[in-house]
Scaffold this active site. Structure first.
Site, PDB file in Angstrom:
ATOM      1  N   TYR A 336      40.072-132.132  72.276  1.00  0.00           N
ATOM      2  CA  TYR A 336      40.441-132.323  73.394  1.00  0.00           C
ATOM      3  C   TYR A 336      41.786-132.983  73.735  1.00  0.00           C
ATOM      4  CZ  TYR A 336      39.400-133.846  78.286  1.00  0.00           C
ATOM      5  OH  TYR A 336      39.058-133.789  80.046  1.00  0.00           O
ATOM      6  N   CYS A 337      42.545-132.223  74.626  1.00  0.00           N
ATOM      7  CA  CYS A 337      43.818-132.657  74.884  1.00  0.00           C
ATOM      8  C   CYS A 337      44.915-132.888  73.571  1.00  0.00           C
ATOM      9  CB  CYS A 337      44.026-133.876  75.670  1.00  0.00           C
ATOM     10  SG  CYS A 337      45.506-134.597  76.321  1.00  0.00           S
ATOM     11  N   VAL A 338      45.280-134.183  73.496  1.00  0.00           N
ATOM     12  CA  VAL A 338      46.096-134.374  72.265  1.00  0.00           C
ATOM     13  C   VAL A 338      45.170-134.292  70.724  1.00  0.00           C
ATOM     14  CG1 VAL A 338      46.205-136.787  72.255  1.00  0.00           C
ATOM     15  CG2 VAL A 338      47.848-135.681  71.079  1.00  0.00           C
ATOM     16  N   GLY A 340      43.200-132.060  70.647  1.00  0.00           N
ATOM     17  CA  GLY A 340      43.065-130.742  70.169  1.00  0.00           C
ATOM     18  C   GLY A 340      44.520-130.123  69.486  1.00  0.00           C
TER      19      GLY A 340
END
Length: 601
Positions: A336-338, A340
């Protein structure tokens, strides 16, 4: 927080004596707030120098001013333009005073909640102040838009700073120019200001000299009690993370377990809020063995931890631990987000090393290419990153409050000024809201890791171009052949949907790009039971803009979660008996959600 005791009012009539007493109390609390603000500087806890942001603002506005002031005709033109607008407004106001009907010179956007009170239109004073503000704001934005010769980055910064300043000076943010607040002040004899100034002093004290705006009532928002309550065990930990295994709720589970890599910029329990919103609980109930990384909230001693350390002590260490407790060498992964972005670099590193550890990869609002990285790019250039690195070298970390403020500034009217008005001018205690409580639960970033992220991703965009080096290994996303489920959210201002779509083409295997309604959080945390929003699918992801992709996409009502679950099972449908959390080769250390997540900045 103790309740403020004020004189009870039996009638909603103005009482001069009570008003004077409450104003005195409010001033006393404002003095306490000022003392709390000055205390860190007086004690030498903060450096006595202007903030880096002020330097950037002056430099950026100087570039705009240079264009307009370097030519007397241009300078005269902008003065005439704003002068004419003000004269039109003055004439309009004069006609209204004489009893004529007069359409406003300028009106706020229909969805601008700041000016929803009817008196902004019905009262000529407030209507004049509102239009004066809107004309000035439009003029300031035009100065940036029409300044020729500015490079795109400087123009974007200038527009951002103009937005921040104009949002801050809006008449809705002051007692005497906000009709709703003024009415409340007079009818309560200033009791609202007593409550508000007391909260202001408390919030500055809580931030140790920095205003930490409370967005949610924390009284019944406790991690492990009201949120992050999905049962499980911490089965492994190191300096950077705890690994949580969640207890099954089904008799059988998918053979391949799921490893979730959340961002360390915020805490993992965004995916495990209250049970009816918890993505983690939903996955467990869908027959998935779920493992989640809970990152440490680092202090100065961990300031030297690098992106490589986060990879090795994060997802790679988690994969080893999962193999020990389940016997499975391969896992489904989700970032998720960073988190990812870190997962993508890990997959590229594994591919280069020819290590087969991953069955599939899911990315939630995560970027691997930063060409279209959106509003956060206003904070990214060599000068700004160098200034951040200078501050981080001294502290060892980037304080969570600074990152939280940067995110809040992207939507300052919603996440800053609405709370300033409600909390400190109206004196209203915010309600309990798990999402906003999570948003305020900021985390620190190690200096070395954060510097690597800013430079290699935002500034130099090395991952998608194949020039990122990690652990002496050149990374190539085209060698990542595992199936990818790439989720973007349509209103995302952190990982814009067009950026996520563009990044999809760099993976070497099959990619399913899915676009969810709403934004960076609500578009991801959208349980099927809520029946909200929608998502779109379209197999064409190469050489297409987001607008064209949407034209040919199929819309589906509700949450993307069931679609992802079907995609996951299609990759590996085999099932095994459910695995008890903490019953494997690694004995449990403590109950979920663990101790790392409870450390507050």
């Amino acid at each position: 927080m103790t309740n403020v005791t004020t004189e009870a009012q039996t009638e909603n009539k103005f009482n001069a004596e009570a008003f004077a007493m409450n104003i005195a109390k409010a001033m006393e609390s404002s003095g306490r707030a000022l003392a709390a603000y000055l205390k860190p500087a007086a004690g030498g806890e903060v450096p006595d120098k202007p903030p880096n942001e002020l330097t950037e603002l002056v430099k950026t506005f100087s570039a705009v001013a240079e264009y307009w002031l370097s030519d007397p005709d241009r300078a005269n033109e902008i003065q005439i333009k704003i002068g004419k607008a003000y004269l039109d407004l003055w004439g309009n106001a004069a006609r209204r005073l004489s009893g004529e009907e007069a359409a406003p010179v300028i009106a706020p956007a229909p969805r601008d909640k700041r000016f929803a009170d009817p008196e902004w239109k019905s009262n000529q004073f407030f209507d004049f102040i509102l239009q004066l503000y809107l004309l000035t704001t439009r003029w300031a934005n035009d100065l940036v838009r029409d300044a020729e010769g500015l490079d795109p980055h400087t123009r974007k910064k200038a527009a951002f700073y103009v937005q921040q300043i104009t949002n801050a000076i809006a008449p809705s943010n002051f007692v005497l120019t906000n009709p709703e607040v003024l009415r409340e002040t007079l009818t309560s004899n200033g009791d609202n200001l007593v409550r508000g100034m007391k909260m202001l002093a408390e919030d500055i004290e809580a931030g140790r000299g920095t205003l930490r705006i409370r967005q949610s009532d924390p009284s019944n928002m406790e991690v492990g009690v009201n949120m992050a309550t999905t049962p499980g065990k911490v089965i492994f930990q190191n300096d950077l993370m705890q690994l949580i295994q969640y207890a099954p709720t089904t008799e059988n589970v998918l053979r391949t377990p799921l490893l979730i890599v959340p961002p360390w910029i915020n805490k993992f329990y965004i995916l495990d809020l209250k049970p009816d919103k918890s993505f983690i609980k939903w996955c467990v109930d869908q027959g998935i063995t779920v493992f989640v990384i809970s990152w440490v909230n680092p202090d100065k001693s961990l300031g030297g931890k690098t992106w490589e350390d986060y990879m090795k002590e994060g997802p790679l260490a988690a994969m080893d631990a999962i193999e020990r407790v389940t016997g499975e060498m391969k896992v489904h992964t989700m970032g998720y987000c960073v988190g990812g972005t870190l997962l993508a670099t890990t997959l590229a590193w594994l591919a280069e090393k020819r290590r087969v550890r991953v069955t599939s990869a899911t990315f939630l609002a995560a970027q691997v290419d930063f060409t279209h990285a959106g509003d956060l790019m206003v904070f990214v250039d060599e000068d700004q990153i160098s200034a951040i690195e200078h501050d981080m070298r001294a502290a060892g970390v980037l304080e969570g409050a600074k990152m939280a403020m940067a995110f809040n500034m992207l939507r300052s009217n919603d996440l800053i000024w609405s709370y300033v008005v409600s909390n400190y001018l109206k004196g209203k205690q915010p309600s309990s809201f798990d999402l906003l409580h999570w948003n305020s639960d900021a985390t620190r970033m190690p200096a070395a890791n954060h510097s690597y992220y800013l430079r290699n991703c935002y500034l130099e965009n090395r991952l998608s171009t194949g020039t990122m080096v990690l652990d002496n290994t050149l990374l190539d996303l085209s060698k990542v052949k595992v199936p990818v489920y790439n989720l973007a959210t349509r209103e995302d201002h952190i990982a814009p949907a067009d950026s996520v779509l563009y990044g999809s083409q760099f993976f070497g295997g099959p990619v399913k790009f899915v676009l969810s309604g709403s934004g960076h959080i609500a578009g991801v945390v959208n349980p099927p039971i809520s029946g909200k929003y929608q998502y779109w699918t379209n197999d064409n992801i190469r050489d297409v803009t987001l607008a064209d992709w949407l034209k040919a996409a199929e819309e589906h009502k509700g949450s993307w979660w069931p679609d992802w679950r079907q995609w996951l099972e299609a990759i590996d449908p085999e099932q095994v008996a459910a695995r008890e959390a903490g019953a494997g080769a690694l004995p449990p250390i403590e109950d979920a959600p663990g101790s790392y997540v409870r450390v507050r900045a």
